[in-house]
Structure formats: C-alpha cells, structure tokens
Scaffold this motif. Structure first.
Motif, mmCIF file in Angstrom:
data_model
loop_
_atom_site.group_PDB
_atom_site.id
_atom_site.type_symbol
_atom_site.label_atom_id
_atom_site.label_comp_id
_atom_site.label_asym_id
_atom_site.label_seq_id
_atom_site.Cartn_x
_atom_site.Cartn_y
_atom_site.Cartn_z
ATOM 1 N N TRP A 54 85.520 16.165 9.605
ATOM 2 C CA TRP A 54 84.970 17.517 9.409
ATOM 3 C C TRP A 54 83.523 17.576 9.893
ATOM 4 O O TRP A 54 83.093 18.567 10.476
ATOM 5 N N CYS A 55 82.759 16.509 9.654
ATOM 6 C CA CYS A 55 81.351 16.488 10.050
ATOM 7 C C CYS A 55 81.172 16.509 11.567
ATOM 8 O O CYS A 55 80.107 16.890 12.048
ATOM 9 N N ILE A 56 82.184 16.126 12.312
ATOM 10 C CA ILE A 56 82.107 16.241 13.766
ATOM 11 C C ILE A 56 81.904 17.702 14.151
ATOM 12 O O ILE A 56 81.137 18.020 15.057
ATOM 13 N N SER A 57 82.555 18.607 13.431
ATOM 14 C CA SER A 57 82.405 20.031 13.740
ATOM 15 C C SER A 57 80.986 20.519 13.470
ATOM 16 O O SER A 57 80.542 21.490 14.075
ATOM 17 N N LEU A 58 80.264 19.859 12.570
ATOM 18 C CA LEU A 58 78.882 20.261 12.294
ATOM 19 C C LEU A 58 78.000 20.093 13.529
ATOM 20 O O LEU A 58 77.076 20.872 13.746
ATOM 21 N N LEU A 59 78.275 19.096 14.329
ATOM 22 C CA LEU A 59 77.494 18.891 15.545
ATOM 23 C C LEU A 59 77.597 20.082 16.484
ATOM 24 O O LEU A 59 76.602 20.557 17.030
ATOM 25 N N PHE A 60 78.802 20.584 16.659
ATOM 26 C CA PHE A 60 79.017 21.673 17.597
ATOM 27 C C PHE A 60 78.590 23.013 17.021
ATOM 28 O O PHE A 60 78.075 23.858 17.723
ATOM 29 N N ARG A 61 78.774 23.208 15.722
ATOM 30 C CA ARG A 61 78.355 24.471 15.113
ATOM 31 C C ARG A 61 76.842 24.581 15.063
ATOM 32 O O ARG A 61 76.303 25.649 15.224
ATOM 33 N N ALA A 62 76.152 23.480 14.866
ATOM 34 C CA ALA A 62 74.687 23.517 14.842
ATOM 35 C C ALA A 62 74.160 23.923 16.216
ATOM 36 O O ALA A 62 73.235 24.712 16.318
ATOM 37 N N ARG A 63 74.778 23.414 17.258
ATOM 38 C CA ARG A 63 74.358 23.758 18.612
ATOM 39 C C ARG A 63 74.627 25.231 18.893
ATOM 40 O O ARG A 63 73.799 25.928 19.454
ATOM 41 N N GLU A 64 75.789 25.743 18.496
ATOM 42 C CA GLU A 64 76.126 27.141 18.744
ATOM 43 C C GLU A 64 75.190 28.079 18.012
ATOM 44 O O GLU A 64 74.735 29.063 18.563
ATOM 45 N N SER A 65 74.861 27.781 16.761
ATOM 46 C CA SER A 65 73.981 28.667 16.006
ATOM 47 C C SER A 65 72.556 28.598 16.563
ATOM 48 O O SER A 65 71.844 29.580 16.570
#
Length: 70
Positions: A54-65
């Motif tokens: 799940w934390c892998i998705s945090l990497l991509f969501r942080a970049r998008e935001s």
C-alpha cells in the motif's frame, strides 16, 4: 487518509522487526507470537506485507499532489 497512516505505521513496525533480525538475529514478531510458523505470526507478517505494498502508492500520490500544486 487514515489508511495511509496505518499502512505507514505497519511498514515502520516491519522495518524495525527486520532491523532486529539483521542486527541481533532476533525476530520480535515470532517471539511475541510463539514462533514464525504460528498462525498469528503469519497473519501479522501478511498484514505488514500488504501495508508495504500500500505504501508504494504513497510515492506516486505524493508526486501527483505536488505537481497539481504547481
């Protein structure tokens, strides 16, 4: 989001457990649960693994935001 924080906490717990295995050859989860093969220990290992994924998705969501702010 609360699930993000929970996943991050579980991932940190897993990292600390792996650190104790690497440094001291001591598995905290196995010690608390009665061995690596116990059902409870395997459930904890699985939950921590899911949290790591799940934390892998945090990497991509942080970049998008961050990109949306610019």
């Amino acid at each position: 989001m609360i699930i993000d924080r929970l996943a991050l906490i579980l991932t940190i717990v897993g990292a600390l457990n792996w650190g104790s295995i690497g440094l001291f050859k001591f598995d905290i989860v196995a010690w608390l649960c009665g061995g690596q093969g116990s059902m409870f220990a395997r459930i904890i290992y699985t939950i921590v693994a899911i949290a790591g994924v799940w934390c892998i998705s945090l990497l991509f969501r942080a970049r998008e935001s961050f990109e949306s702010i610019e």
